[in-house]
Design a protein around this motif. Structure first.
Motif, PDB file in Angstrom:
ATOM      1  N   MET A 171    -145.087  41.869  34.174  1.00 27.60           N
ATOM      2  CA  MET A 171    -144.159  42.206  35.243  1.00 27.60           C
ATOM      3  C   MET A 171    -143.298  40.999  35.560  1.00 27.60           C
ATOM      4  N   CYS A 172    -141.992  41.191  35.669  1.00 29.64           N
ATOM      5  CA  CYS A 172    -141.076  40.099  35.980  1.00 29.64           C
ATOM      6  C   CYS A 172    -141.193  39.730  37.440  1.00 29.64           C
ATOM      7  N   ALA A 173    -141.065  38.455  37.709  1.00 28.17           N
ATOM      8  CA  ALA A 173    -141.100  37.992  39.091  1.00 28.17           C
ATOM      9  C   ALA A 173    -139.795  38.343  39.790  1.00 28.17           C
ATOM     10  N   GLN A 174    -139.910  38.660  41.055  1.00 25.27           N
ATOM     11  CA  GLN A 174    -138.712  38.946  41.846  1.00 25.27           C
ATOM     12  C   GLN A 174    -138.038  37.621  42.183  1.00 25.27           C
ATOM     13  N   THR A 175    -136.719  37.590  42.112  1.00 24.97           N
ATOM     14  CA  THR A 175    -136.007  36.362  42.425  1.00 24.97           C
ATOM     15  C   THR A 175    -135.950  36.169  43.923  1.00 24.97           C
ATOM     16  N   GLU A 212    -130.894  41.224  42.502  1.00 27.02           N
ATOM     17  CA  GLU A 212    -132.286  40.995  42.112  1.00 27.02           C
ATOM     18  C   GLU A 212    -132.949  42.269  41.571  1.00 27.02           C
ATOM     19  N   PHE A 213    -132.346  43.418  41.830  1.00 28.11           N
ATOM     20  CA  PHE A 213    -132.859  44.702  41.354  1.00 28.11           C
ATOM     21  C   PHE A 213    -132.971  44.727  39.834  1.00 28.11           C
ATOM     22  N   PHE A 214    -131.961  44.195  39.140  1.00 27.58           N
ATOM     23  CA  PHE A 214    -131.921  44.289  37.677  1.00 27.58           C
ATOM     24  C   PHE A 214    -133.119  43.606  37.033  1.00 27.58           C
ATOM     25  N   GLU A 215    -133.451  42.425  37.501  1.00 30.13           N
ATOM     26  CA  GLU A 215    -134.625  41.751  36.942  1.00 30.13           C
ATOM     27  C   GLU A 215    -135.904  42.496  37.303  1.00 30.13           C
ATOM     28  N   GLU A 216    -135.969  42.979  38.517  1.00 29.59           N
ATOM     29  CA  GLU A 216    -137.189  43.645  38.963  1.00 29.59           C
ATOM     30  C   GLU A 216    -137.472  44.936  38.195  1.00 29.59           C
ATOM     31  N   VAL A 217    -136.426  45.703  37.853  1.00 33.06           N
ATOM     32  CA  VAL A 217    -136.669  46.961  37.124  1.00 33.06           C
ATOM     33  C   VAL A 217    -136.719  46.765  35.605  1.00 33.06           C
ATOM     34  N   SER A 218    -136.452  45.562  35.133  1.00 37.19           N
ATOM     35  CA  SER A 218    -136.418  45.349  33.678  1.00 37.19           C
ATOM     36  C   SER A 218    -137.754  45.653  33.011  1.00 37.19           C
ATOM     37  N   HIS A 219    -138.849  45.520  33.730  1.00 33.79           N
ATOM     38  CA  HIS A 219    -140.162  45.794  33.120  1.00 33.79           C
ATOM     39  C   HIS A 219    -140.481  47.286  33.015  1.00 33.79           C
ATOM     40  N   VAL A 220    -139.687  48.159  33.648  1.00 33.14           N
ATOM     41  CA  VAL A 220    -139.889  49.601  33.480  1.00 33.14           C
ATOM     42  C   VAL A 220    -138.786  50.199  32.613  1.00 33.14           C
ATOM     43  N   SER A 221    -138.035  49.341  31.971  1.00 36.21           N
ATOM     44  CA  SER A 221    -136.906  49.771  31.152  1.00 36.21           C
ATOM     45  C   SER A 221    -137.211  49.551  29.679  1.00 36.21           C
ATOM     46  N   PRO A 222    -136.735  50.447  28.813  1.00 34.16           N
ATOM     47  CA  PRO A 222    -135.938  51.632  29.117  1.00 34.16           C
ATOM     48  C   PRO A 222    -136.799  52.682  29.814  1.00 34.16           C
ATOM     49  N   LEU A 223    -136.179  53.389  30.727  1.00 36.25           N
ATOM     50  CA  LEU A 223    -136.883  54.367  31.534  1.00 36.25           C
ATOM     51  C   LEU A 223    -137.044  55.670  30.756  1.00 36.25           C
ATOM     52  N   ASP A 224    -138.284  56.053  30.536  1.00 34.43           N
ATOM     53  CA  ASP A 224    -138.609  57.309  29.857  1.00 34.43           C
ATOM     54  C   ASP A 224    -138.895  58.358  30.934  1.00 34.43           C
ATOM     55  N   PRO A 225    -138.053  59.395  31.042  1.00 30.54           N
ATOM     56  CA  PRO A 225    -138.243  60.405  32.090  1.00 30.54           C
ATOM     57  C   PRO A 225    -139.603  61.093  32.056  1.00 30.54           C
ATOM     58  N   SER A 226    -140.268  61.070  30.900  1.00 31.04           N
ATOM     59  CA  SER A 226    -141.577  61.720  30.819  1.00 31.04           C
ATOM     60  C   SER A 226    -142.712  60.806  31.286  1.00 31.04           C
ATOM     61  N   ASP A 227    -142.432  59.538  31.522  1.00 24.86           N
ATOM     62  CA  ASP A 227    -143.439  58.591  32.001  1.00 24.86           C
ATOM     63  C   ASP A 227    -143.388  58.563  33.529  1.00 24.86           C
ATOM     64  N   GLU A 228    -144.192  59.425  34.143  1.00 27.74           N
ATOM     65  CA  GLU A 228    -144.144  59.589  35.588  1.00 27.74           C
ATOM     66  C   GLU A 228    -144.446  58.298  36.336  1.00 27.74           C
ATOM     67  N   GLY A 229    -145.315  57.464  35.786  1.00 25.49           N
ATOM     68  CA  GLY A 229    -145.652  56.199  36.431  1.00 25.49           C
ATOM     69  C   GLY A 229    -144.454  55.263  36.496  1.00 25.49           C
ATOM     70  N   LYS A 230    -143.749  55.128  35.359  1.00 30.15           N
ATOM     71  CA  LYS A 230    -142.566  54.261  35.320  1.00 30.15           C
ATOM     72  C   LYS A 230    -141.443  54.816  36.201  1.00 30.15           C
ATOM     73  N   GLU A 273    -142.287  54.076  39.767  1.00 28.16           N
ATOM     74  CA  GLU A 273    -142.091  52.653  40.058  1.00 28.16           C
ATOM     75  C   GLU A 273    -140.603  52.324  40.174  1.00 28.16           C
ATOM     76  N   PHE A 274    -139.783  52.870  39.261  1.00 24.94           N
ATOM     77  CA  PHE A 274    -138.337  52.659  39.320  1.00 24.94           C
ATOM     78  C   PHE A 274    -137.777  53.151  40.658  1.00 24.94           C
ATOM     79  N   LEU A 275    -138.167  54.357  41.051  1.00 28.42           N
ATOM     80  CA  LEU A 275    -137.672  54.932  42.302  1.00 28.42           C
ATOM     81  C   LEU A 275    -138.149  54.136  43.517  1.00 28.42           C
TER      82      LEU A 275
END
Length: 162
Positions: A1-5, A113-131, A134-136
């Motif tokens: 998981m990326c650290a939040q700036t 800071e959003f871009f770095e924080e969501v980078s660990h759930v990207s690319p976002l797969d709509p079928s991965d409910e957990g990701k 987390e993105f939302l």
């Protein structure tokens, strides 16, 4: 998981096909403005329809051409021009026939800071409910609302990929 700036740390991440590099962190200036350089391959949707409740984005196109859909209206922004994507306005954008490179000026700058924080759930797969959850959740913390269901229609209607 990326650290939040914390407003001063630089990053260079990929969100699927969208590159995001923090050029000016909000902590580097008293105005709380951030500048993120984005890149996007040709015919690529950058994001689902979305809106921000806390900031305005000003995109200045360096290379290529950006198509912006905002409040149901399409606009084309060539290199050397800019577009304002204001808060509370549903919008998205994509690249045309050439790679797109642009600066995103974010005011106030916390959303950078959003871009770095969501980078660990990207690319976002709509079928991965957990990701997706987390993105939302990350988006909610930033006052960012996304319509993930808009992606298939936008891609089909405009001949894009994401």
């Amino acid at each position: 998981m990326c650290a939040q700036t914390t407003g001063g740390e630089k990053y260079d991440v990929m969100l699927g096909e969208l590159g995001a590099r923090l050029d000016v962190a909000r902590g580097e200036n008293e105005a709380n403005v951030a500048i993120v350089e984005h890149t996007l391959p040709p015919h690529t949707l950058a994001a689902p329809l979305h809106r921000h409740s806390r900031e305005d984005e000003i995109s200045y196109v360096l290379e290529g051409e950006m198509t912006v859909l905002a409040d149901g209206e399409l606009a084309t922004v060539p290199a050397g021009e800019s577009v304002v994507k204001g808060r509370d306005v549903w919008h998205t954008f994509w690249s045309s026939d050439e790679p797109l490179r642009f600066l995103e000026i974010i005011v106030p700058g916390e959303f950078s800071e959003f871009f770095e924080e969501v980078s660990h759930v990207s690319p976002l797969d709509p079928s991965d409910e957990g990701k997706v959850a987390e993105f939302l959740a990350i988006g909610e913390r930033y006052g960012f609302e996304a319509d993930l269901g808009s992606i298939p229609q936008l891609c089909e209607e405009h001949g894009l990929r994401m």
